[in-house]
Design a protein around this motif. Structure first.
Motif, PDB file in Angstrom:
ATOM      1  N   LYS A  72      -0.793  22.075  -6.431  1.00 50.68           N
ATOM      2  CA  LYS A  72      -1.372  23.416  -6.428  1.00 50.68           C
ATOM      3  C   LYS A  72      -2.875  23.415  -6.679  1.00 50.68           C
ATOM      4  O   LYS A  72      -3.657  23.921  -5.881  1.00 50.68           O
ATOM      5  N   GLY A  73      -3.287  22.852  -7.816  1.00 52.52           N
ATOM      6  CA  GLY A  73      -4.696  22.897  -8.196  1.00 52.52           C
ATOM      7  C   GLY A  73      -5.430  21.611  -7.888  1.00 52.52           C
ATOM      8  O   GLY A  73      -4.819  20.557  -7.677  1.00 52.52           O
ATOM      9  N   ILE A  74      -6.750  21.689  -7.906  1.00 53.11           N
ATOM     10  CA  ILE A  74      -7.552  20.495  -7.652  1.00 53.11           C
ATOM     11  C   ILE A  74      -7.332  19.447  -8.733  1.00 53.11           C
ATOM     12  O   ILE A  74      -7.376  18.242  -8.464  1.00 53.11           O
ATOM     13  N   ASP A  75      -7.039  19.901  -9.950  1.00 52.25           N
ATOM     14  CA  ASP A  75      -6.745  18.944 -11.020  1.00 52.25           C
ATOM     15  C   ASP A  75      -5.422  18.237 -10.773  1.00 52.25           C
ATOM     16  O   ASP A  75      -5.301  17.027 -10.979  1.00 52.25           O
ATOM     17  N   ASP A  76      -4.395  18.978 -10.300  1.00 53.17           N
ATOM     18  CA  ASP A  76      -3.095  18.371  -9.987  1.00 53.17           C
ATOM     19  C   ASP A  76      -3.254  17.320  -8.892  1.00 53.17           C
ATOM     20  O   ASP A  76      -2.685  16.221  -8.968  1.00 53.17           O
ATOM     21  N   TRP A  77      -4.016  17.670  -7.877  1.00 56.74           N
ATOM     22  CA  TRP A  77      -4.246  16.760  -6.743  1.00 56.74           C
ATOM     23  C   TRP A  77      -4.963  15.490  -7.189  1.00 56.74           C
ATOM     24  O   TRP A  77      -4.548  14.367  -6.861  1.00 56.74           O
ATOM     25  N   GLN A  78      -6.003  15.636  -7.957  1.00 54.58           N
ATOM     26  CA  GLN A  78      -6.768  14.477  -8.411  1.00 54.58           C
ATOM     27  C   GLN A  78      -5.961  13.605  -9.365  1.00 54.58           C
ATOM     28  O   GLN A  78      -6.075  12.369  -9.342  1.00 54.58           O
ATOM     29  N   LEU A  79      -5.148  14.220 -10.207  1.00 57.32           N
ATOM     30  CA  LEU A  79      -4.284  13.436 -11.092  1.00 57.32           C
ATOM     31  C   LEU A  79      -3.262  12.640 -10.288  1.00 57.32           C
ATOM     32  O   LEU A  79      -2.948  11.481 -10.622  1.00 57.32           O
ATOM     33  N   ALA A  80      -2.735  13.243  -9.214  1.00 56.65           N
ATOM     34  CA  ALA A  80      -1.784  12.535  -8.352  1.00 56.65           C
ATOM     35  C   ALA A  80      -2.454  11.344  -7.679  1.00 56.65           C
ATOM     36  O   ALA A  80      -1.870  10.255  -7.576  1.00 56.65           O
ATOM     37  N   LEU A  81      -3.700  11.538  -7.218  1.00 50.60           N
ATOM     38  CA  LEU A  81      -4.438  10.426  -6.614  1.00 50.60           C
ATOM     39  C   LEU A  81      -4.680   9.309  -7.624  1.00 50.60           C
ATOM     40  O   LEU A  81      -4.577   8.119  -7.290  1.00 50.60           O
ATOM     41  N   ARG A  82      -4.971   9.701  -8.849  1.00 43.02           N
ATOM     42  CA  ARG A  82      -5.199   8.712  -9.905  1.00 43.02           C
ATOM     43  C   ARG A  82      -3.928   7.901 -10.169  1.00 43.02           C
ATOM     44  O   ARG A  82      -3.987   6.672 -10.359  1.00 43.02           O
ATOM     45  N   ARG A  83      -2.777   8.563 -10.161  1.00 41.80           N
ATOM     46  CA  ARG A  83      -1.508   7.860 -10.387  1.00 41.80           C
ATOM     47  C   ARG A  83      -1.204   6.906  -9.242  1.00 41.80           C
ATOM     48  O   ARG A  83      -0.705   5.790  -9.459  1.00 41.80           O
ATOM     49  N   GLU A  84      -1.498   7.331  -8.008  1.00 41.04           N
ATOM     50  CA  GLU A  84      -1.267   6.458  -6.854  1.00 41.04           C
ATOM     51  C   GLU A  84      -2.154   5.221  -6.921  1.00 41.04           C
ATOM     52  O   GLU A  84      -1.724   4.115  -6.608  1.00 41.04           O
ATOM     53  N   GLU A  85      -3.397   5.411  -7.329  1.00 39.98           N
ATOM     54  CA  GLU A  85      -4.322   4.278  -7.464  1.00 39.98           C
ATOM     55  C   GLU A  85      -3.812   3.297  -8.521  1.00 39.98           C
ATOM     56  O   GLU A  85      -3.897   2.074  -8.339  1.00 39.98           O
ATOM     57  N   ALA A  86      -3.274   3.834  -9.602  1.00 45.48           N
ATOM     58  CA  ALA A  86      -2.749   2.981 -10.670  1.00 45.48           C
ATOM     59  C   ALA A  86      -1.552   2.170 -10.181  1.00 45.48           C
ATOM     60  O   ALA A  86      -1.404   0.977 -10.509  1.00 45.48           O
ATOM     61  N   LYS A  87      -0.682   2.803  -9.373  1.00 42.74           N
ATOM     62  CA  LYS A  87       0.478   2.104  -8.832  1.00 42.74           C
ATOM     63  C   LYS A  87       0.058   0.974  -7.900  1.00 42.74           C
ATOM     64  O   LYS A  87       0.634  -0.115  -7.899  1.00 42.74           O
ATOM     65  N   GLU A  88      -0.951   1.246  -7.085  1.00 43.51           N
ATOM     66  CA  GLU A  88      -1.420   0.231  -6.142  1.00 43.51           C
ATOM     67  C   GLU A  88      -2.017  -0.969  -6.868  1.00 43.51           C
ATOM     68  O   GLU A  88      -1.842  -2.115  -6.448  1.00 43.51           O
ATOM     69  N   LYS A  89      -2.696  -0.714  -7.977  1.00 40.21           N
ATOM     70  CA  LYS A  89      -3.284  -1.810  -8.746  1.00 40.21           C
ATOM     71  C   LYS A  89      -2.197  -2.687  -9.357  1.00 40.21           C
ATOM     72  O   LYS A  89      -2.319  -3.908  -9.405  1.00 40.21           O
ATOM     73  N   VAL A  90      -1.115  -2.038  -9.832  1.00 41.31           N
ATOM     74  CA  VAL A  90       0.001  -2.789 -10.418  1.00 41.31           C
ATOM     75  C   VAL A  90       0.697  -3.622  -9.356  1.00 41.31           C
ATOM     76  O   VAL A  90       1.086  -4.775  -9.574  1.00 41.31           O
ATOM     77  N   ALA A  91       0.865  -3.022  -8.157  1.00 42.27           N
ATOM     78  CA  ALA A  91       1.526  -3.724  -7.056  1.00 42.27           C
ATOM     79  C   ALA A  91       0.662  -4.885  -6.558  1.00 42.27           C
ATOM     80  O   ALA A  91       1.158  -5.913  -6.162  1.00 42.27           O
TER      81      ALA A  91
END
Length: 375
Positions: free
Chosen positions: A356-375
């Motif tokens: 919904k919000g720009i904060d929600d979107w950016q937090l989701a991107l941050r989580r995806e980046e974290a997952k990619e680093k772990v992988a």
């Protein structure tokens, strides 16, 4: 005067405990206390817990349970009732005399920006942030760090029965209370702050481009519903700290909030102070936050000031329901129109509608980046 338990959601024993009075002797329907008014230390103040009345057999002071609290705190019965209920978590609104007869309390002229900033800054330094509120801000839902929370100055609203003491501490330290939104005088003429259990939550400072705190918003623990709200409506989640309608009170004015670099070439406009603060932390961009999609008073003058500072582009970043909600879409377009009137270029930012919000979107991107680093 006897007070019926059917009329009040508390008894005189609750008041005695709340005030922390020394009980010398307890009987089935009576308490014997040291008198806080004459200084008696032999338990000569008698409290009748059946009739909810009290009397000191030494100095003769007497009354009902509201009078006991009011006299102890140098306030009136109306404020005594409200503060007792707030402290005990049993709030039941009672009509105020002025409301019944249509008399409007005298309002103040707003204090200067420097005075408001000083008072709010010192108040925030006095207030704690409860573990529950801190956990919420640190949670994945918000994604803030302890350093960021401290830098933004987020704090928890105090209980109503402490408001007079906070106001008095501020006054003694030279702060201006008159004309500061949220501050007003009670029935006894003492300064207090418009906090209560129904408006408990996280205090969010609103900061102007000059770096001064110009207002305070509250993220409510429990959303406020109006009597005429439809059944499916959740209620207001954010309100301004205001004392409009109170004696010597003043409106918040719903100020804009700025976070970022005053000389930024690009500035984003979004709805909500907390959202803007979080988005600033996640993106490093500069944000102007309005309290509501149509709370645009002062936006044109703010954008003109930014244009003089070197800003070239305004990015409207309202929530993604602007694609479905005509009301939000119209408000978002108005932001761009105001930007153009101020001599700036403008555009609209859209993203994955799952967020919904720009904060929600950016937090989701941050989580995806974290997952990619772990992988």
């Amino acid at each position: 005067m006897t007070s019926s338990s059917d009329t009040f959601p508390f008894g005189i024993a609750d008041v005695v405990e709340l005030l922390g009075l020394t009980v010398r002797r307890r009987l089935p329907s009576s308490l014997y206390l040291n008198c806080p008014f004459c200084g008696d230390q032999r338990g000569r103040l008698n409290v009748n817990t059946d009739k909810n009345v009290w009397r000191c057999n030494r100095c003769g002071a007497a009354g009902g349970m509201l009078a006991l609290y009011a006299r102890y705190n140098c306030t009136g019965n109306a404020d005594a009732y409200r503060e007792i209920c707030e402290a005990l978590g049993r709030y039941t609104p009672r009509p105020r005399v002025n409301d019944c007869i249509g008399v409007k309390p005298e309002q103040n002229v707003r204090a200067t920006p420097q005075e408001i900033h000083q008072t709010y800054s010192l108040l925030l330094s006095m207030l704690p942030l409860t573990p529950t509120h801190k956990a919420h801000l640190l949670s994945p839902r918000r994604g803030l760090t302890e350093e960021q929370i401290a830098r933004f100055g987020f704090k928890s609203t105090p209980p109503a029965f402490l408001c007079r003491s906070y106001a008095e501490r501020l006054r003694r330290q030279g702060c201006t209370l008159q004309g500061v939104p949220g501050f007003y005088t009670d029935n006894a003429g003492r300064w207090t702050i418009n906090f209560g259990s129904r408006t408990a939550g996280i205090l969010l400072p609103a900061v102007g481009m000059d770096g001064l705190i110009c207002g305070m918003q509250i993220r409510l623990d429990i959303p406020l519903r109006r009597r005429d709200d439809p059944p499916g409506k959740s209620g207001a989640k954010y309100i301004w700290l205001s004392s409009v309608g109170k004696p010597h009170g003043v409106t918040s004015g719903s100020p804009l909030h700025f976070v970022g670099e005053p000389f930024a070439k690009t500035v984003y406009v979004t709805e909500g102070l907390l959202k803007a603060d979080i988005a600033r932390c996640l993106t490093g961009r500069s944000f102007v936050a309005v309290a509501g999609v149509n709370s645009l008073n002062g936006l044109e003058s703010a954008l003109r000031c930014m244009a003089q500072n070197g800003t070239k582009l305004v990015v409207e970043a309202y929530d993604m329901d602007k694609l479905e909600n005509e009301y939000v879409a119209s408000a978002a377009e108005k932001v761009q129109q105001i930007a153009r009137v101020a001599g700036l270029q403008s555009t609209s930012l859209v993203w994955n509608t799952a967020y919904k919000g720009i904060d929600d979107w950016q937090l989701a991107l941050r989580r995806e980046e974290a997952k990619e680093k772990v992988a």
